[in-house]
Structure formats: C-alpha cells, structure tokens
Design an enzyme around this catalytic site. Sequence first.
Site, mmCIF file in Angstrom:
data_model
loop_
_atom_site.group_PDB
_atom_site.id
_atom_site.type_symbol
_atom_site.label_atom_id
_atom_site.label_comp_id
_atom_site.label_asym_id
_atom_site.label_seq_id
_atom_site.Cartn_x
_atom_site.Cartn_y
_atom_site.Cartn_z
ATOM 1 N N GLY A 13 0.780 -1.238 0.000
ATOM 2 C CA GLY A 13 0.000 0.000 0.000
ATOM 3 C C GLY A 13 0.812 1.288 0.000
ATOM 4 O O GLY A 13 1.730 1.471 -0.805
ATOM 5 N N ILE A 14 0.454 2.168 0.916
ATOM 6 C CA ILE A 14 1.075 3.494 0.983
ATOM 7 C C ILE A 14 2.568 3.373 1.291
ATOM 8 O O ILE A 14 3.397 4.059 0.675
ATOM 9 C CB ILE A 14 0.354 4.346 2.056
ATOM 10 C CG1 ILE A 14 -1.073 4.671 1.601
ATOM 11 C CG2 ILE A 14 1.136 5.623 2.362
ATOM 12 C CD1 ILE A 14 -1.985 5.218 2.699
ATOM 13 N N ASP A 61 7.857 -7.419 14.119
ATOM 14 C CA ASP A 61 6.563 -7.000 14.645
ATOM 15 C C ASP A 61 6.808 -5.753 15.487
ATOM 16 O O ASP A 61 7.424 -5.826 16.564
ATOM 17 C CB ASP A 61 5.932 -8.111 15.487
ATOM 18 C CG ASP A 61 4.523 -7.743 15.955
ATOM 19 O OD1 ASP A 61 4.202 -6.538 16.002
ATOM 20 O OD2 ASP A 61 3.741 -8.654 16.290
ATOM 21 N N TYR A 153 -10.336 3.197 16.037
ATOM 22 C CA TYR A 153 -9.308 3.464 15.015
ATOM 23 C C TYR A 153 -9.036 4.970 14.917
ATOM 24 O O TYR A 153 -7.879 5.407 14.981
ATOM 25 C CB TYR A 153 -9.730 2.898 13.651
ATOM 26 C CG TYR A 153 -8.784 3.309 12.542
ATOM 27 C CD1 TYR A 153 -7.466 2.844 12.512
ATOM 28 C CD2 TYR A 153 -9.190 4.185 11.533
ATOM 29 C CE1 TYR A 153 -6.580 3.238 11.509
ATOM 30 C CE2 TYR A 153 -8.323 4.585 10.524
ATOM 31 C CZ TYR A 153 -7.023 4.105 10.516
ATOM 32 O OH TYR A 153 -6.151 4.512 9.524
ATOM 33 N N LYS A 157 -5.606 7.138 15.819
ATOM 34 C CA LYS A 157 -4.930 8.054 14.887
ATOM 35 C C LYS A 157 -4.879 9.476 15.469
ATOM 36 O O LYS A 157 -3.917 10.209 15.253
ATOM 37 C CB LYS A 157 -5.634 8.043 13.526
ATOM 38 C CG LYS A 157 -5.362 6.786 12.709
ATOM 39 C CD LYS A 157 -3.876 6.550 12.473
ATOM 40 C CE LYS A 157 -3.615 5.529 11.379
ATOM 41 N NZ LYS A 157 -2.177 5.186 11.248
HETATM 42 N N1 NAP Z 1 -5.789 3.108 2.998
HETATM 43 C C1 NAP Z 1 -6.438 4.120 3.536
HETATM 44 O O1 NAP Z 1 -7.526 4.496 3.068
HETATM 45 C C2 NAP Z 1 -5.853 4.854 4.727
HETATM 46 C C3 NAP Z 1 -6.482 6.034 5.142
HETATM 47 C C4 NAP Z 1 -5.962 6.740 6.214
HETATM 48 C C5 NAP Z 1 -4.823 6.279 6.862
HETATM 49 N N2 NAP Z 1 -4.227 5.125 6.443
HETATM 50 C C6 NAP Z 1 -2.999 4.700 7.162
HETATM 51 O O2 NAP Z 1 -1.962 4.569 6.219
HETATM 52 C C7 NAP Z 1 -0.996 3.650 6.734
HETATM 53 C C8 NAP Z 1 -0.648 2.625 5.664
HETATM 54 O O3 NAP Z 1 -1.768 1.771 5.469
HETATM 55 P P1 NAP Z 1 -2.205 1.236 4.026
HETATM 56 O O4 NAP Z 1 -3.453 1.927 3.675
HETATM 57 O O5 NAP Z 1 -1.082 1.266 3.085
HETATM 58 O O6 NAP Z 1 -2.647 -0.264 4.403
HETATM 59 P P2 NAP Z 1 -1.833 -1.641 4.324
HETATM 60 O O7 NAP Z 1 -1.556 -1.975 2.905
HETATM 61 O O8 NAP Z 1 -2.631 -2.602 5.141
HETATM 62 O O9 NAP Z 1 -0.443 -1.325 5.048
HETATM 63 C C9 NAP Z 1 -0.230 -1.444 6.444
HETATM 64 C C10 NAP Z 1 1.175 -1.988 6.646
HETATM 65 O O10 NAP Z 1 1.498 -1.976 8.043
HETATM 66 C C11 NAP Z 1 2.200 -3.171 8.356
HETATM 67 N N3 NAP Z 1 1.963 -3.481 9.760
HETATM 68 C C12 NAP Z 1 0.778 -3.551 10.420
HETATM 69 N N4 NAP Z 1 0.962 -3.923 11.698
HETATM 70 C C13 NAP Z 1 2.298 -4.091 11.859
HETATM 71 C C14 NAP Z 1 3.109 -4.493 12.954
HETATM 72 N N5 NAP Z 1 2.588 -4.822 14.138
HETATM 73 N N6 NAP Z 1 4.454 -4.550 12.773
HETATM 74 C C15 NAP Z 1 4.994 -4.249 11.566
HETATM 75 N N7 NAP Z 1 4.281 -3.855 10.498
HETATM 76 C C16 NAP Z 1 2.947 -3.793 10.652
HETATM 77 C C17 NAP Z 1 1.594 -4.233 7.415
HETATM 78 O O11 NAP Z 1 2.518 -5.284 7.139
HETATM 79 P P3 NAP Z 1 2.418 -6.724 7.864
HETATM 80 O O12 NAP Z 1 0.974 -7.100 7.909
HETATM 81 O O13 NAP Z 1 3.242 -7.641 7.014
HETATM 82 O O14 NAP Z 1 3.012 -6.520 9.209
HETATM 83 C C18 NAP Z 1 1.324 -3.423 6.147
HETATM 84 O O15 NAP Z 1 2.417 -3.481 5.258
HETATM 85 C C19 NAP Z 1 -1.610 3.047 8.001
HETATM 86 O O16 NAP Z 1 -1.080 3.698 9.137
HETATM 87 C C20 NAP Z 1 -3.090 3.356 7.841
HETATM 88 O O17 NAP Z 1 -3.739 3.404 9.102
HETATM 89 C C21 NAP Z 1 -4.711 4.405 5.401
#
Ligand code: NAP
Length: 250
Positions: A13-14, A61, A153, A157
């Site tokens: 993702g991001i 982790d 959530y 944040k």
């Molecule tokens: N997508 C949206 O619409 C959105 C909107 C607002 C904010 N955000 C924020 O943007 C950020 C990136 O999220 P994303 O949207 O790109 O979703 P994502 O694809 O689910 O990415 C989240 C990443 O965090 C890692 N992660 C989660 N828990 C972890 C842990 N305990 N230790 C190490 N790594 C961990 C995951 O990898 P593993 O599972 O392999 O650990 C995954 O690569 C997050 O903080 C999310 O809350 C997203």
Amino acid sequence: MARLSIVSGGGTGIGRAVAERLAQEGSTVAILGRRAAVLERAASEINETVGDDRVVPYPVDLTVADEVAAVASRLRERGDAVDVLVANAGGNAGRRHTGPGLDAEVAAWRADFETNVVTSVLLVEAFRADLRRPGGAVVLLGSVAAYRPTGSYGAAKAAVHAWTYTLATQLADDGITVNTVAPGFIPDTEFFGDQITPEFRRSRVDATPLGRPGTPEEVAAAVGYLASPQARFTTGQIIQVNGGMVYGRG
Ligand SMILES: NC(=O)c1ccc[n+]([C@@H]2O[C@H](COP(=O)([O-])OP(=O)(O)OC[C@H]3O[C@@H](n4cnc5c(N)ncnc54)[C@H](OP(=O)(O)O)[C@@H]3O)[C@@H](O)[C@H]2O)c1
C-alpha cells in the site's frame, strides 16, 4: 553518500509507494513489516524498477519492544545516520474484534492502539538517537479518521496526531522535523481487506468532494515532500491528503 530511509509497513500500500519514491530519489530504504515474504517481494520489485539493490527488507513485529530493539541494532551496524523515518505501519485492527461484552471492546481498543500508536512510538524511540542532526525528517501516518466518528481506530490516529506536536517540540533543537500525513480514502492498499463492496466504495467517494479515491502514490508524494530538503521549515504539521473529505484541521 546515499541517504538512509526507514519505512514501516513498506511492503504494501502506501508504505510501499513511499519506499519506491524514496528509492527512486536515490535513498537506501529499509522496509519493515511482519511478513518477510511480502517485504522481500516488494524489495525485489522496487529494486528491479530502480535498477539497484537499494531496498532492504527487515521483518519485525513493531508492537514487540525486543524485536524493534533487535532491528535497530542490526540497522545501526551499517554506521549510517537515519535521514528519513516514516512510521507508516498501521491499520484498522480493531474491527476484527466484534461481539457483545467488554472483552471484545477492550480487545478492539487495544488492537487499534497497538497497531497505530505503539508501532509508531517504538519505531521512533528505537531510532531517535540515530536520526541525522541536523537534517533528519520523521513522518508519521495519521488519518482523516481522526476527525470523523470512527471509534477506536480514529481515536488511535488522533493520538498519533497529538504525539506529532510533542515529538516536533522535542526534536526541533536538533534540527529534526516531525510531521504527519493524514490520508483519506485510499483503496489500492490492504487496509480495507475484503470490506470494499461497490456500495462501500460509492459511499466513500460520495464523501470526497474531488469525487474519486486517492492513490498510494499521491500520499507518498506528500511524505516525499516532508522528507525532502525543501521542507526543512515545516514541522509539527498534520498534512491532509483526502480529496477534501475534511477541510483544514477538522
Ligand atoms: N488506505 C487508507 O484508506 C488509509 C487512510 C488513512 C490512513 N491510512 C494509514 O496509512 C498507513 C498505511 O496503510 P495502508 O493503507 O497502506 O494499508 P496496508 O496496505 O494494510 O499497510 C499497512 C502496513 O502496516 C504493516 N503493519 C501492520 N501492523 C504491523 C506491525 N505490528 N508490525 C509491523 N508492520 C505492521 C503491514 O505489514 P504486515 O501485515 O506484514 O506486518 C502493512 O504493510 C496506516 O497507518 C493506515 O492506518 C490508510
């Protein structure tokens, strides 16, 4: 010498888009996450694109202090200061804990707090002494959810947003900037799992004045700016990248 960047959640993702952007700009990029295979695939695909082995996977982790300390020791062996630290790992972990009763309630709140706040705090504290002085940049990932009625959530944040101000104050004397990027609806990620029905997507787009979802690359562009030498006079800010879903501070 190449800059050193660390991006948590850099396998998907991001975070993956941020890692690719920083690698394209010439930085060495350590990507952190729990799933080794996901990190390795992202690293090899980005390295293929940039034509150099700049992205290196570090499985960890980030809710487990000993694991974070061990990764910090391994990275410290490189002997390089950390130019850019992106605490991007996070997600809506609380939604997995449903059901009646206080047990589910406390599990949901703990999961969201651990996944979004503890991961960011442990990462930054583990690398605090290694940040380049002056010139380091810390970027945290917040969310539009912090300004909307989104339960545990959004509350987690909001804690990240508030911590931005503490950290920016603590690190300003060292010439280190600290900012948060707060995205809106970014579906091309693992964030929503199988939650994205056509109705769900329509409701999110309808709540976005620009009339479309955002992309991981658009969020990465904001992170890239805050991490760049052009942003040295910007600190303690929450930068929203949300298509207008919430204006200003909300
Ligand atoms: N997508 C949206 O619409 C959105 C909107 C607002 C904010 N955000 C924020 O943007 C950020 C990136 O999220 P994303 O949207 O790109 O979703 P994502 O694809 O689910 O990415 C989240 C990443 O965090 C890692 N992660 C989660 N828990 C972890 C842990 N305990 N230790 C190490 N790594 C961990 C995951 O990898 P593993 O599972 O392999 O650990 C995954 O690569 C997050 O903080 C999310 O809350 C997203």
